[in-house]
Structures are given as structure tokens and as C-alpha cells.
Design a protein around this motif. Structure first.
Motif, mmCIF file in Angstrom:
data_model
loop_
_atom_site.group_PDB
_atom_site.id
_atom_site.type_symbol
_atom_site.label_atom_id
_atom_site.label_comp_id
_atom_site.label_asym_id
_atom_site.label_seq_id
_atom_site.Cartn_x
_atom_site.Cartn_y
_atom_site.Cartn_z
ATOM 1 N N UNK A 48 23.073 63.742 32.831
ATOM 2 C CA UNK A 48 24.198 62.983 32.275
ATOM 3 C C UNK A 48 25.094 63.829 31.386
ATOM 4 N N UNK A 49 24.671 65.040 31.039
ATOM 5 C CA UNK A 49 25.412 65.879 30.092
ATOM 6 C C UNK A 49 26.386 66.801 30.820
ATOM 7 N N UNK A 50 27.645 66.793 30.366
ATOM 8 C CA UNK A 50 28.662 67.677 30.932
ATOM 9 C C UNK A 50 28.724 69.009 30.213
ATOM 10 N N UNK A 51 28.085 69.109 29.053
ATOM 11 C CA UNK A 51 28.105 70.361 28.320
ATOM 12 C C UNK A 51 27.344 70.267 27.014
ATOM 13 N N UNK A 52 27.054 71.427 26.456
ATOM 14 C CA UNK A 52 26.439 71.550 25.134
ATOM 15 C C UNK A 52 27.371 72.404 24.288
ATOM 16 N N UNK A 53 27.760 71.900 23.116
ATOM 17 C CA UNK A 53 28.582 72.680 22.202
ATOM 18 C C UNK A 53 27.742 72.995 20.960
ATOM 19 N N UNK A 72 18.740 72.851 33.554
ATOM 20 C CA UNK A 72 19.489 71.790 34.208
ATOM 21 C C UNK A 72 20.933 72.161 34.541
ATOM 22 N N UNK A 73 21.276 73.442 34.416
ATOM 23 C CA UNK A 73 22.601 73.899 34.818
ATOM 24 C C UNK A 73 23.730 73.302 34.000
ATOM 25 N N UNK A 74 23.546 73.207 32.684
ATOM 26 C CA UNK A 74 24.545 72.604 31.808
ATOM 27 C C UNK A 74 25.357 73.710 31.144
ATOM 28 N N UNK A 75 26.682 73.684 31.232
ATOM 29 C CA UNK A 75 27.483 74.722 30.564
ATOM 30 C C UNK A 75 27.415 74.617 29.044
ATOM 31 N N UNK A 76 27.606 75.751 28.383
ATOM 32 C CA UNK A 76 27.492 75.850 26.928
ATOM 33 C C UNK A 76 28.791 76.416 26.363
ATOM 34 N N UNK A 77 29.246 75.843 25.225
ATOM 35 C CA UNK A 77 30.386 76.359 24.481
ATOM 36 C C UNK A 77 29.910 76.793 23.100
ATOM 37 N N UNK A 78 30.289 77.999 22.674
ATOM 38 C CA UNK A 78 29.933 78.500 21.351
ATOM 39 C C UNK A 78 30.834 79.675 21.000
ATOM 40 N N UNK A 79 30.848 80.060 19.723
ATOM 41 C CA UNK A 79 31.704 81.162 19.303
ATOM 42 C C UNK A 79 31.082 82.507 19.678
#
Length: 257
Positions: A48-53, A72-79
């Protein structure tokens, strides 16, 4: 738009924000198994997750990020700084993951959600916090900062909901049994907000749209829910019962804005 917490405190943090068919997780400081258990409690699965920030590299916010993302192939956003610090501590933690690097004061979209990052003073490499929006409503999250700044206040003004750090009661911290160096770190300008500082920050914001205020990241040794509620309620001029508290074990259930 709605949001919920899987847990908040020094033993692990994670928050879910949802609009339409898009859900993102903000931080993941739990083991993979514990994360799955806590997601299930909210009626969610990793699919259900489109991403992790990610806010910063400290383990109570980041330890579960890449295990969950890889599995689970979830994209990640971080600095850039957060990723560099995680690599220095643990090696190529992001290997096999879809990683999106962001500026510390930047904006990006994930499906139907719009995410704005903003810089905060904290003892991490390149820490940020976030406002998550659906185009009409805004949920602001601020934990792990030692001081408020004009930039923090501008970023959080006009939100419909706030999840706001109330890490410690300053008197409890200073009279407690923590070593002096740890007390100085927690209370320092790169540490964590105490109840009164959180209240002062809240009083400086435009709260005209505010429907939810949730005290978060409470120390289990140096604070109590009653003290945190009282400080934020005083800033708002409301009853303490109107202010919610995110707990380490339960987080908080879905709130809608």
C-alpha cells in the motif's frame, strides 16, 4: 487526507500519510517484522506504500527504511547527507533500493501527495522535517530539533494538523539520572524540544486552520503525557484533552483533515 503513527519515541518512529490512493511512510525506525505488525494494525500492507521519506539517519528513524524498501520494492526519498551518514555507519545500505535524493529545502510529489522538506537544527548530517499535503490540506511534522527557527515556523504556519515534538520536561531531565553530557546534548540547540519550547513554537504559528495537534517523541523517562498536553494546550488556549499524544507502543490511530 488522513494520517496515523505506528509509534513515536526513542525506540522507533514511523508515520503514515494518505490522500486518495497514495500513502507514504515518514521514517521507519522499527525492525521489518515490527513494521509489518504495526502496519497491519492500521489495516495496511507494504504494497500500500508509494514511498518512504526519511528525516535523518538516527537509528530510531532510519533502521527499518532500507530493509522494508528492498523487501517490497518501495522507493525512498532522503537528503544527500542522510544517505551518506547511513552508508558510513552501515555500508551500502541502499544497495538494491530505488533512492531519490532531495534538497534539504525542496518539494516533490508522490502520487497524490505533495511533500515539502525544511531544514532543522539537530545533531545529524543533513536533517529535515516535512509538510505533507494533498493540494488543499497540510500536515506538518516536527520532531528531532533542538530549537525553533523563523524558517521552521514559516514552514509549519497554516497547517491543518501538526505532529510536534515534546521530548522532555526540562526540570525532569535536569534532575534525572542521565549523565551530564547526555543532558547537555538533549537540551542543547542541536538536541530535542522540551515542552515549553514546543509550546512557544506553537504559539508563534498561524493556527487558524488547525484541527489536530499531537505531541510526539516523548521521552519515557523525562516527560509525561499530561505535561506535554498542558504545555501545548496553554499555547493554544484550549483544554488539555484536545491535544493528543503519540505513544511509543501505539503511536496514534487515523486522524482526518
Amino acid at each position: 487526507m488522513r494520517f496515523a503513527s505506528l509509534g513515536s519515541g526513542s525506540q522507533g518512529n514511523a508515520l503514515i500519510a494518505e490522500a486518495g490512493g497514495t500513502r507514504v511512510m515518514l521514517d521507519c525506525g522499527f525492525t521489518l517484522r515490527e513494521t509489518l505488525t504495526r502496519l497491519s494494525r492500521l489495516g495496511l500492507a507494504p504494497a500500500d506504500l508509494a514511498g518512504i521519506i526519511v528525516t535523518h539517519e538516527h537509528s530510531d528513524h532510519s533502521d527499518g527504511v532500507f530493509p522494508l524498501a528492498r523487501r517490497f520494492g518501495i522507493p525512498v526519498w532522503l537528503t544527500h547527507g542522510t544517505l551518506a551518514a547511513m552508508r558510513e555507519a552501515e555500508g551500502d545500505v541502499d544497495e538494491g533500493s530505488s533512492v531519490n535524493l532531495l534538497d534539504s529545502d525542496g518539494a516533490f510529489a508522490v502520487g497524490e501527495l505533495f511533500v515539502q522538506s525544511f531544514t532543522v537544527p539537530h545533531d545529524a548530517r543533513e536533517p529535515v522535517q516535512y509538510v505533507i499535503a494533498d493540494g488543499e490540506r497540510r500536515v506538518g511534522v516536527l520532531t528531532d530539533t533542538g530549537r525553533s527557527t523563523a524558517h521552521v515556523e514559516a514552514s509549519l504556519s497554516g497547517c491543518d494538523a501538526l505532529v510536534l515534538e515534546c521530548n522532555h520536561d526540562l526540570e525532569m531531565l535536569m534532575t534525572g539520572d542521565y549523565p551530564p553530557a547526555l543532558k547537555a546534548r538533549i537540551a542543547g540547540r542541536l538536541g530535542h524540544l522540551d515542552n515549553e519550547a514546543s509550546g512557544a513554537l506553537l504559539a508563534a504559528l498561524d493556527c487558524s486552520r488547525l484541527k489536530h495537534v499531537i505531541a510526539a517523541h516523548l521521552s519515557q523517562k523525562n516527560n509525561t503525557p499530561a505535561l506535554a498536553r498542558a504545555a501545548l494546550a496553554a499555547a493554544l488556549g484550549c483544554e488539555p484533552g484536545w491535544v493528543s499524544v503519540a505513544t511509543q507502543e501505539e503511536g496514534f490511530d487515523w486522524r482526518e483533515v
